[in-house]
Design a protein around this motif. Sequence first.
Motif, mmCIF file in Angstrom:
data_model
loop_
_atom_site.group_PDB
_atom_site.id
_atom_site.type_symbol
_atom_site.label_atom_id
_atom_site.label_comp_id
_atom_site.label_asym_id
_atom_site.label_seq_id
_atom_site.Cartn_x
_atom_site.Cartn_y
_atom_site.Cartn_z
ATOM 1 N N ASP A 249 1.091 7.305 -6.672
ATOM 2 C CA ASP A 249 -0.020 8.171 -7.079
ATOM 3 C C ASP A 249 -0.037 9.481 -6.304
ATOM 4 O O ASP A 249 -1.074 9.988 -5.926
ATOM 5 C CB ASP A 249 -1.334 7.407 -6.859
ATOM 6 C CG ASP A 249 -2.488 8.048 -7.601
ATOM 7 O OD1 ASP A 249 -2.233 8.876 -8.480
ATOM 8 O OD2 ASP A 249 -3.636 7.726 -7.296
ATOM 9 N N ILE B 54 -2.139 2.647 -12.073
ATOM 10 C CA ILE B 54 -3.104 2.812 -10.984
ATOM 11 C C ILE B 54 -4.280 3.682 -11.426
ATOM 12 O O ILE B 54 -5.436 3.397 -11.125
ATOM 13 C CB ILE B 54 -2.423 3.431 -9.748
ATOM 14 C CG1 ILE B 54 -1.400 2.456 -9.165
ATOM 15 C CG2 ILE B 54 -3.450 3.810 -8.683
ATOM 16 C CD1 ILE B 54 -0.490 3.075 -8.134
ATOM 17 N N LYS C 201 -7.394 9.961 -4.205
ATOM 18 C CA LYS C 201 -6.215 9.086 -4.165
ATOM 19 C C LYS C 201 -6.521 7.813 -3.384
ATOM 20 O O LYS C 201 -6.116 6.714 -3.774
ATOM 21 C CB LYS C 201 -5.037 9.830 -3.531
ATOM 22 C CG LYS C 201 -3.734 9.040 -3.542
ATOM 23 C CD LYS C 201 -2.580 9.874 -3.036
ATOM 24 C CE LYS C 201 -2.733 10.170 -1.563
ATOM 25 N NZ LYS C 201 -1.531 10.841 -0.993
ATOM 26 N N GLU C 202 -7.254 7.934 -2.264
ATOM 27 C CA GLU C 202 -7.612 6.765 -1.460
ATOM 28 C C GLU C 202 -8.559 5.838 -2.230
ATOM 29 O O GLU C 202 -8.491 4.617 -2.095
ATOM 30 C CB GLU C 202 -8.265 7.200 -0.146
ATOM 31 C CG GLU C 202 -7.336 7.958 0.794
ATOM 32 C CD GLU C 202 -6.138 7.119 1.210
ATOM 33 O OE1 GLU C 202 -6.352 5.930 1.556
ATOM 34 O OE2 GLU C 202 -5.010 7.618 1.184
ATOM 35 N N LYS D 244 -6.411 3.920 -4.591
ATOM 36 C CA LYS D 244 -5.599 2.946 -3.855
ATOM 37 C C LYS D 244 -6.413 1.694 -3.546
ATOM 38 O O LYS D 244 -5.950 0.570 -3.768
ATOM 39 C CB LYS D 244 -5.077 3.581 -2.563
ATOM 40 C CG LYS D 244 -4.162 2.659 -1.765
ATOM 41 C CD LYS D 244 -3.658 3.346 -0.505
ATOM 42 C CE LYS D 244 -4.736 3.463 0.542
ATOM 43 N NZ LYS D 244 -4.247 4.033 1.817
ATOM 44 N N ILE E 91 1.930 2.116 -3.424
ATOM 45 C CA ILE E 91 0.827 2.644 -4.215
ATOM 46 C C ILE E 91 0.610 4.109 -3.889
ATOM 47 O O ILE E 91 0.431 4.950 -4.776
ATOM 48 C CB ILE E 91 -0.471 1.848 -3.945
ATOM 49 C CG1 ILE E 91 -0.297 0.416 -4.449
ATOM 50 C CG2 ILE E 91 -1.663 2.496 -4.626
ATOM 51 C CD1 ILE E 91 -1.456 -0.502 -4.098
ATOM 52 N N GLU E 92 0.645 4.444 -2.614
ATOM 53 C CA GLU E 92 0.474 5.835 -2.194
ATOM 54 C C GLU E 92 1.569 6.719 -2.786
ATOM 55 O O GLU E 92 1.325 7.826 -3.244
ATOM 56 C CB GLU E 92 0.497 5.920 -0.671
ATOM 57 C CG GLU E 92 -0.750 5.350 -0.012
ATOM 58 C CD GLU E 92 -0.666 5.396 1.496
ATOM 59 O OE1 GLU E 92 0.463 5.412 2.018
ATOM 60 O OE2 GLU E 92 -1.717 5.405 2.146
ATOM 61 N N ILE F 266 0.828 -1.210 0.000
ATOM 62 C CA ILE F 266 0.000 0.000 0.000
ATOM 63 C C ILE F 266 0.862 1.260 0.000
ATOM 64 O O ILE F 266 0.541 2.248 -0.662
ATOM 65 C CB ILE F 266 -0.940 0.002 1.228
ATOM 66 C CG1 ILE F 266 -1.939 -1.155 1.095
ATOM 67 C CG2 ILE F 266 -1.665 1.314 1.363
ATOM 68 C CD1 ILE F 266 -2.819 -1.333 2.302
#
Length: 379
Positions: free
Chosen positions: A96, A232, A312-313, A316, A92-93, A89
Motif C-alpha cells: 500500500d 487492502i 496508510k497506517e 494496515k 502490507i506496508e 506487516i
Amino acid sequence: MSKRNRNDAIFKKPKKNKNLKPKNLTKPNFKNNYKNFYKVTLISLVIIFSFFSLPYTTHLLQKKFLQNKTTINVSKKTFDKTLNKKNNIIKIEKSDKYIDSKNVYDDIDVFGEEEENINTPRLSASTIEELFNQNKYDLKKVKKTKLVNIGNKIHRLPKELKNIENTKKRKELFIKIVLPLIIEENTRIKLDRKKLFVILNKSNNSNSDKKWLKEKFKQYGVKNNDLATLKIRMDEIPVSLAIAQAAKETGWGSSRFAQEGNALFGQWTWSGDGIKPAAVDKDAKHKVARFKVLKASVKAYQRNLNTHSSYKEFRKERAIQRDNYGKLNSLELVKYLDKYAETGVEYTKILKKIIKQNYLTEFDDVKILPTSLKLKNLI
C-alpha cells in the motif's frame, strides 16, 4: 569343598512299557499343501498387480473426479502471503505504498458533475420526522433487528436541525439521516470485495472480470495493477467511526459546510467547487469540498480513507483486524486517524468519546434491509 550329590533319578532312563503300542504316524497330505500354495501364489500376484496399476488408477480418478476443482491462481497466493498472518506487516506496508490519485474520484459526484440534474429539494425537519414515522424508522428497532431500510435516504440536511434545542432529538435525527447513507456505501464496498475474491479464485478471468478490475484499480488509485494493494484498500469503514466523524465535522449537522455544501466530513479541495472557511488565511487556496447530495459526501469520505497516503497506517491496522478477527474495531482504528485533523491525537480522543457516549458501536453490524432474495443472499 562340599560335594554336590547327583540326583540319579533325573538321569535314569525311563523303563519301556511293553504294553504301550506305538502311535500311528499319519501320512503327509499333499493335496492340502497344494491348495495352500495355490492361494499364496494367487494373493501375491494380486498384490503385485495392484502396486503396478496404482499410478494409472490414481491418474484416472484425478482426471474423472477432479476436473471441476477450483484452481487458485498466483495472485490469490500472493494475497494469502500478504495478509495471512500478523507477522506480514512489512508486506502490507510495501503493498500500500503508492497511489495514483489522478482518477480516484472520477466515479464520485464530488463536485456535482454527474448529479447536477438530480432534483434535491430540502425537506424540513418536521417533514423528515413524519416520513420516518410513516416508515416505522426507529433507531431502537434498528439496533434490535440489525437492519435499516436505505429507502429512508435523505439528500440534504434540514435547516432546522441546528435549531432543535433538545440535544438527544437533534442527535437522533442526524444519525437517522446519515446511517442509511453510510451502510449503503459500505454494502457496495462489501459486494465489490466479495467479487474480488471470486475473481481471485478463478483459474482464468473473463474479459468482463478484467474490465471490472481495471475500473477498480482506477477508483482506488492502485498502480501497476497491484492486486495486493487493491485488496487492502477495498474495505469498509466502521459505521460507528463514520457517524462519529460526521458528527464532529458538522457539529451534528449544524455547520455551514454541511448545510450549504452537503459536506459531512470536512474534506478539502484545491481545484473543485468548494466553500472557503471563514477563519482561513487570505493566502490559503484550499476550500471545503461541496457536494450535490449527502450520499456523494459519504462516498468521497470512504474513498479518501481508502486511498490517501495519510491513512496508510489506518488501512494496515484494518487489514490486520480483518485477518485476525474478521470484523473491525472502530475504537482501535480511530487511533490511526490523527492525521485527519490538525489537532492530531486530540482529534482521535474526541472521536472515541463520541463513539462511546452515543453507543455508536451498536450500529457496526447493522445491514441494509434486503429488497430481494438475491440481495439477501449477497449481503
